[in-house]
Design a protein around this motif. Structure first.
Motif, mmCIF file in Angstrom:
data_model
loop_
_atom_site.group_PDB
_atom_site.id
_atom_site.type_symbol
_atom_site.label_atom_id
_atom_site.label_comp_id
_atom_site.label_asym_id
_atom_site.label_seq_id
_atom_site.Cartn_x
_atom_site.Cartn_y
_atom_site.Cartn_z
ATOM 1 N N VAL A 50 49.462 -0.079 0.926
ATOM 2 C CA VAL A 50 50.384 -0.612 1.367
ATOM 3 C C VAL A 50 51.664 -0.631 0.827
ATOM 4 N N GLU A 51 52.946 -0.567 1.526
ATOM 5 C CA GLU A 51 53.979 0.385 0.936
ATOM 6 C C GLU A 51 55.573 -1.041 0.589
ATOM 7 N N VAL A 52 55.998 -1.712 -0.316
ATOM 8 C CA VAL A 52 56.525 -3.170 -0.461
ATOM 9 C C VAL A 52 57.914 -2.276 -1.395
ATOM 10 N N GLY A 53 59.135 -2.893 -0.922
ATOM 11 C CA GLY A 53 60.608 -2.813 -1.810
ATOM 12 C C GLY A 53 60.286 -3.395 -3.128
ATOM 13 N N ASP A 54 59.381 -4.306 -3.849
ATOM 14 C CA ASP A 54 59.463 -5.461 -5.017
ATOM 15 C C ASP A 54 58.183 -5.200 -5.199
ATOM 16 N N LEU A 55 57.666 -4.285 -6.350
ATOM 17 C CA LEU A 55 56.541 -5.056 -6.988
ATOM 18 C C LEU A 55 56.730 -6.295 -7.119
ATOM 19 N N ASP A 56 57.172 -7.029 -8.067
ATOM 20 C CA ASP A 56 57.123 -8.538 -8.224
ATOM 21 C C ASP A 56 57.314 -9.347 -7.370
ATOM 22 N N ALA A 57 58.015 -9.253 -6.603
ATOM 23 C CA ALA A 57 57.645 -10.493 -5.349
ATOM 24 C C ALA A 57 56.346 -9.875 -4.553
ATOM 25 N N ALA A 58 56.662 -8.227 -4.344
ATOM 26 C CA ALA A 58 54.900 -8.167 -3.652
ATOM 27 C C ALA A 58 53.627 -8.703 -4.617
ATOM 28 N N VAL B 210 57.877 1.370 -3.641
ATOM 29 C CA VAL B 210 58.647 2.900 -2.814
ATOM 30 C C VAL B 210 59.531 3.006 -3.204
ATOM 31 N N SER B 211 60.352 1.596 -3.699
ATOM 32 C CA SER B 211 61.678 1.155 -3.288
ATOM 33 C C SER B 211 62.618 2.312 -4.150
ATOM 34 N N SER B 212 62.539 2.802 -5.048
ATOM 35 C CA SER B 212 62.780 4.401 -5.819
ATOM 36 C C SER B 212 62.921 5.506 -5.023
ATOM 37 N N ASN B 213 62.037 5.036 -4.408
ATOM 38 C CA ASN B 213 62.106 6.796 -3.579
ATOM 39 C C ASN B 213 62.750 6.079 -1.530
ATOM 40 N N GLY B 214 63.208 4.997 -1.185
ATOM 41 C CA GLY B 214 62.930 4.497 0.177
ATOM 42 C C GLY B 214 62.726 3.594 0.614
ATOM 43 N N GLN B 215 63.220 3.361 1.745
ATOM 44 C CA GLN B 215 62.032 2.198 2.528
ATOM 45 C C GLN B 215 60.686 2.447 2.052
ATOM 46 N N PRO C 285 49.628 1.588 -13.499
ATOM 47 C CA PRO C 285 50.438 2.253 -14.043
ATOM 48 C C PRO C 285 51.289 3.023 -12.295
ATOM 49 N N GLY C 286 52.656 3.299 -12.784
ATOM 50 C CA GLY C 286 53.542 3.695 -11.024
ATOM 51 C C GLY C 286 53.399 2.491 -10.266
ATOM 52 N N ARG C 287 54.225 1.576 -10.838
ATOM 53 C CA ARG C 287 54.281 0.688 -9.425
ATOM 54 C C ARG C 287 53.489 0.215 -8.946
ATOM 55 N N ARG C 288 52.372 -0.066 -9.122
ATOM 56 C CA ARG C 288 51.702 -0.389 -8.560
ATOM 57 C C ARG C 288 50.646 -1.623 -9.024
#
Length: 150
Positions: A31-39, A73-78, A55-58
């Motif tokens: 699942v894609e999110v916009g803020d890893l720490d909040a997720a 995925v916030s560094s690549n878009g929504q 690694p890799g923001r996941r």
């Protein structure tokens, strides 16, 4: 074997038939999110399990035989929400419901003329409720023992 033309015009070899005991096993869902720490905080609170940052923001959450991979995925878009609900079985549906209610993430939609965000026995026999994460990913929690096998 002869090559066949796929819908996109790419030449492909026909797939080999799998041996009867070589059934693919589903092991991870993304699942894609916009803020890893909040997720991580959201899914830790909602699922009641601790994730493992990767690694890799996941972050990986062990959910039985399937791992829920939460990917920032916030560094690549929504983030693009999951196409359909992610289904989880739980022994204590009321405890999962209370966590979702505390997170204010219960669905406001209806499922078969019943509130999705309420604990309901669905027409197919599952006792469940629906929720949504802050990035629009639809989630469903089903009481173990009521899962409809199809």
């Amino acid at each position: 074997m002869s090559k066949t033309k796929t819908p996109r015009g790419i030449k492909a070899m026909p797939a080999k038939r799998a041996a009867p005991d070589d059934v693919p096993q589903f092991f991870r869902l993304n699942v894609e999110v916009g803020d890893l720490d909040a997720a991580i905080l959201f899914y830790t609170d909602l699922l009641g399990v601790q994730g493992r940052k990767q690694p890799g923001r996941r972050c990986y959450f062990d959910c039985g035989p399937v791992t829920l991979q939460v990917l920032d995925v916030s560094s690549n878009g929504q983030p693009h929400p999951a196409a359909k609900s992610l289904y989880f079985t739980v022994e204590n549906l009321e405890a999962a419901f209370d966590r979702a209610k505390t997170l204010n993430c219960l669905s406001r939609e209806d499922v078969h003329d019943a509130p999705a965000g309420g604990i309901v026995v669905r027409p197919w026999g599952e006792r469940s409720f629906y929720a949504e994460d802050p990035w629009g990913n639809p989630l469903c929690f089903v009481e173990e023992g009521t899962v409809y096998p199809g």
